[in-house]
Design an enzyme around this catalytic site. Structure first.
Site, PDB file in Angstrom:
ATOM      1  N   PHE A  53       0.814  -1.216   0.000  1.00  0.00           N
ATOM      2  CA  PHE A  53       0.000   0.000   0.000  1.00  0.00           C
ATOM      3  C   PHE A  53       0.848   1.268   0.000  1.00  0.00           C
ATOM      4  CE2 PHE A  53      -3.314  -2.914   1.730  1.00  0.00           C
ATOM      5  CZ  PHE A  53      -4.286  -2.663   0.767  1.00  0.00           C
ATOM      6  N   LEU A 139       3.755   1.380   7.459  1.00  0.00           N
ATOM      7  CA  LEU A 139       4.764   0.397   7.863  1.00  0.00           C
ATOM      8  C   LEU A 139       4.099  -0.940   8.159  1.00  0.00           C
ATOM      9  CD1 LEU A 139       7.135   2.178  10.409  1.00  0.00           C
ATOM     10  CD2 LEU A 139       7.486   1.776   7.973  1.00  0.00           C
ATOM     11  N   TYR A 236      -7.075 -12.703  13.052  1.00  0.00           N
ATOM     12  CA  TYR A 236      -6.778 -11.318  12.674  1.00  0.00           C
ATOM     13  C   TYR A 236      -7.395 -10.302  13.655  1.00  0.00           C
ATOM     14  CZ  TYR A 236      -4.953  -7.488  10.128  1.00  0.00           C
ATOM     15  OH  TYR A 236      -4.226  -6.361   9.843  1.00  0.00           O
TER      16      TYR A 236
HETATM   17  P1  NAI Z   1       4.322  -4.321   2.974  1.00  0.00           P
HETATM   18  O1  NAI Z   1       5.093  -5.377   3.671  1.00  0.00           O
HETATM   19  O2  NAI Z   1       4.119  -4.454   1.512  1.00  0.00           O
HETATM   20  O3  NAI Z   1       5.016  -2.886   3.206  1.00  0.00           O
HETATM   21  C1  NAI Z   1       5.704  -2.572   4.368  1.00  0.00           C
HETATM   22  C2  NAI Z   1       6.556  -1.326   4.180  1.00  0.00           C
HETATM   23  O4  NAI Z   1       7.146  -0.991   5.444  1.00  0.00           O
HETATM   24  C3  NAI Z   1       7.722  -1.483   3.197  1.00  0.00           C
HETATM   25  O5  NAI Z   1       7.886  -0.270   2.500  1.00  0.00           O
HETATM   26  C4  NAI Z   1       8.924  -1.702   4.116  1.00  0.00           C
HETATM   27  O6  NAI Z   1      10.171  -1.299   3.570  1.00  0.00           O
HETATM   28  C5  NAI Z   1       8.538  -0.800   5.264  1.00  0.00           C
HETATM   29  N1  NAI Z   1       9.211  -1.123   6.526  1.00  0.00           N
HETATM   30  C6  NAI Z   1       9.091  -2.236   7.294  1.00  0.00           C
HETATM   31  N2  NAI Z   1       9.854  -2.107   8.400  1.00  0.00           N
HETATM   32  C7  NAI Z   1      10.462  -0.895   8.329  1.00  0.00           C
HETATM   33  C8  NAI Z   1      11.337  -0.184   9.173  1.00  0.00           C
HETATM   34  N3  NAI Z   1      11.769  -0.680  10.327  1.00  0.00           N
HETATM   35  N4  NAI Z   1      11.753   1.039   8.774  1.00  0.00           N
HETATM   36  C9  NAI Z   1      11.345   1.570   7.592  1.00  0.00           C
HETATM   37  N5  NAI Z   1      10.482   0.946   6.776  1.00  0.00           N
HETATM   38  C10 NAI Z   1      10.057  -0.269   7.135  1.00  0.00           C
HETATM   39  O7  NAI Z   1       2.953  -4.207   3.752  1.00  0.00           O
HETATM   40  P2  NAI Z   1       1.479  -3.725   3.378  1.00  0.00           P
HETATM   41  O8  NAI Z   1       0.630  -4.937   3.252  1.00  0.00           O
HETATM   42  O9  NAI Z   1       1.487  -2.709   2.316  1.00  0.00           O
HETATM   43  O10 NAI Z   1       1.054  -3.047   4.768  1.00  0.00           O
HETATM   44  C11 NAI Z   1       1.030  -1.664   4.997  1.00  0.00           C
HETATM   45  C12 NAI Z   1      -0.079  -1.362   5.991  1.00  0.00           C
HETATM   46  O11 NAI Z   1      -1.339  -1.721   5.415  1.00  0.00           O
HETATM   47  C13 NAI Z   1       0.028  -2.164   7.291  1.00  0.00           C
HETATM   48  O12 NAI Z   1      -0.400  -1.354   8.353  1.00  0.00           O
HETATM   49  C14 NAI Z   1      -0.967  -3.293   7.066  1.00  0.00           C
HETATM   50  O13 NAI Z   1      -1.448  -3.840   8.270  1.00  0.00           O
HETATM   51  C15 NAI Z   1      -2.053  -2.539   6.333  1.00  0.00           C
HETATM   52  N6  NAI Z   1      -3.028  -3.363   5.607  1.00  0.00           N
HETATM   53  C16 NAI Z   1      -2.628  -4.416   4.816  1.00  0.00           C
HETATM   54  C17 NAI Z   1      -3.586  -5.200   4.182  1.00  0.00           C
HETATM   55  C18 NAI Z   1      -3.196  -6.336   3.298  1.00  0.00           C
HETATM   56  O14 NAI Z   1      -4.060  -7.151   2.965  1.00  0.00           O
HETATM   57  N7  NAI Z   1      -1.963  -6.436   2.870  1.00  0.00           N
HETATM   58  C19 NAI Z   1      -5.031  -4.917   4.316  1.00  0.00           C
HETATM   59  C20 NAI Z   1      -5.324  -3.720   5.090  1.00  0.00           C
HETATM   60  C21 NAI Z   1      -4.344  -3.007   5.731  1.00  0.00           C
HETATM   61 NA    NA Z   2       3.370  -0.407   2.512  1.00  0.00          NA
END
Ligand code: NAI
Ligand code: NA
Length: 399
Positions: A53, A139, A236
């Site tokens: 996202f 994050l 979840y």
């Molecule tokens: P993702 O794993 O694709 O992205 C995570 C991001 O965080 C990456 O850019 C990564 O480099 C960064 N990151 C992680 N640890 C870090 C650190 N210590 N310092 C700097 N950057 C760091 O995850 P996604 O799925 O995009 O999740 C983003 C948000 O969306 C989360 O809060 C997740 O719970 C939420 N979300 C996800 C859903 C899904 O189905 N994937 C659905 C609804 C919400």
């Molecule tokens: Na993200």
């Protein structure tokens, strides 16, 4: 180096730079095809900007409303015959495309939970942008070293009350089986998960940005949450991660208080379940997603991360009349199509039927797999995955 997918469990250990670039190009094309986001953001900080996202938010801001963007993430370039991470290649491709389009884009690679990276980010905003008018907090991490206490917290994905047994799928093999996940043994698991994925770090960011004077009048901030169907509640929304999401959502009033004299506002957006590096690590969820995709694609209402984030910006955060549609708990809902009663009823019926034998037919496990590999730059047409890729891929703004 010839880069092919190499997986271990739900992780893909390799990523393809040209494939990642194609993934970014496709997302940019989609955002452009939707036209300009009227009254959209102009100077944007995205925390967690390299995958999922976060990169979709960055692309929506940059190519939807011409925003200058600073992205913060934690990724690795290629080293010693090992390819870089997907988020590194995504960011390299994003910056290149943004610069070619005449847009400001710089990135910071490091631990966003640390005070030091917050400081570096603030310095960069001061130097180049002065202030930002939108802060996206995206994050997702399994661990966080707390900047004030030094304690290293590890999050867990567990039920809270009792063992949870349900179906799950190994999306590589398509084998459906029952899985039992034991509940937490003590409340520390909850506290640690809240420390990693709850709202404290979001608040720390906004506090620091505000104190440094780098938030514009009327600045907005948004963080992402998830609810999902009852069948995933034990793992979840009612599990440890759900407690962290409760905490994240519960941080909104505190952030609004920090922003009030700037006439700023904080939102949580509840997003759709999608294939990302983070969601593929959660048991049970990939099977749900593969059934959900099937139903939503059949109804013509499927969205990926970029469709979700473009809609969040164009139809929720930045509307013509300035009104932001919220649910009764004050949250933005772009999971509205996922949660539609007809969609959920059909997924629930398929859930009961799902077996290894009928999975290919009744689910979109094929689409799940394809999107999973897409995350790492694989399975894109027009890319020769047998070719040597010797090019050094740099994120232009990072050494
Ligand atoms: P993702 O794993 O694709 O992205 C995570 C991001 O965080 C990456 O850019 C990564 O480099 C960064 N990151 C992680 N640890 C870090 C650190 N210590 N310092 C700097 N950057 C760091 O995850 P996604 O799925 O995009 O999740 C983003 C948000 O969306 C989360 O809060 C997740 O719970 C939420 N979300 C996800 C859903 C899904 O189905 N994937 C659905 C609804 C919400
Ligand atoms: Na993200």
């Amino acid at each position: 180096m010839i880069i092919q997918p190499r997986t271990r469990g739900f992780i893909c250990l390799t990523s393809h730079p040209q494939g990642a670039a194609q993934n970014i190009k496709n997302q940019i094309e989609y955002v452009k095809s939707k036209g300009e986001i009227a009254n959209g953001p102009k100077k944007v900080l995205v925390i967690g900007a390299s995958t999922g996202f976060g990169i979709a938010s960055r692309i929506s801001a940059a190519f939807g409303s011409g925003a200058a963007t600073i992205g913060v993430f934690f990724e690795k370039p290629a080293a010693e015959g090992k390819p870089g991470t997907a988020g590194w290649y995504n960011s390299a491709a994003f910056e290149k495309e943004a610069h070619e389009a005449g847009l400001y884009a710089k990135s910071i690679n490091g631990d966003a939970f640390s005070d030091d990276i917050k400081k570096q980010t603030i310095e960069l905003i001061k130097k180049d942008l002065g202030q930002v008018d939108l802060v996206v907090y995206s994050l997702a991490s399994p661990r966080r070293t707390h900047p004030k206490t030094g304690v290293a917290h590890a999050s867990v994905l567990k039920p809270i009350q009792e063992p949870f047994t349900n179906k799950t799928v190994d999306f590589h093999t398509g084998v459906v089986s029952d899985i039992t996940i034991q509940p937490i043994e003590n409340n520390e698991d909850i506290a640690n998960t809240v420390a990693v994925m709850g709202g404290e770090d979001w608040k720390f960011w906004i506090e620091d940005l505000k104190a440094a004077g780098v938030l514009a009048d009327g600045a907005k901030t948004v963080a992402y949450s998830y609810i999902g169907p009852e069948l995933t509640y034990p793992i979840y929304r009612n599990g440890t991660i759900g407690r962290a999401k409760d905490d994240l959502e519960g941080t909104v009033p505190a952030i609004n208080a920090i922003l009030s004299d700037l006439h700023g506002v904080a939102y949580v957006s509840v997003n759709k379940a999608l294939v990302t590096q983070s969601s593929s690590a959660i048991p049970v969820v990939p099977l749900y997603i593969s059934l959900l995709y099937k139903v939503m694609k059949e109804k013509g209402i499927h969205e990926g991360t970029i469709e979700q984030m473009q809609r969040l910006f164009a139809e929720r955060l930045y509307t013509a009349d300035g009104n932001v549609l919220l649910d009764d708990k004050g949250r933005i809902r772009v999971d509205d199509l996922e949660m539609r009663a007809d969609v959920q009823a059909e997924v629930a019926a398929l859930w009961k039927k799902a077996t290894t034998e009928n999975l290919e037919e009744i689910s979109d496990i094929e689409g799940y797999r394809n999107e999973f590999f897409n995350l790492f730059g694989f399975n894109f047409d027009g890319i020769d995955y047998n070719a040597d890729t010797n090019e050094v891929v740099a994120v232009p703004s990072i050494e």
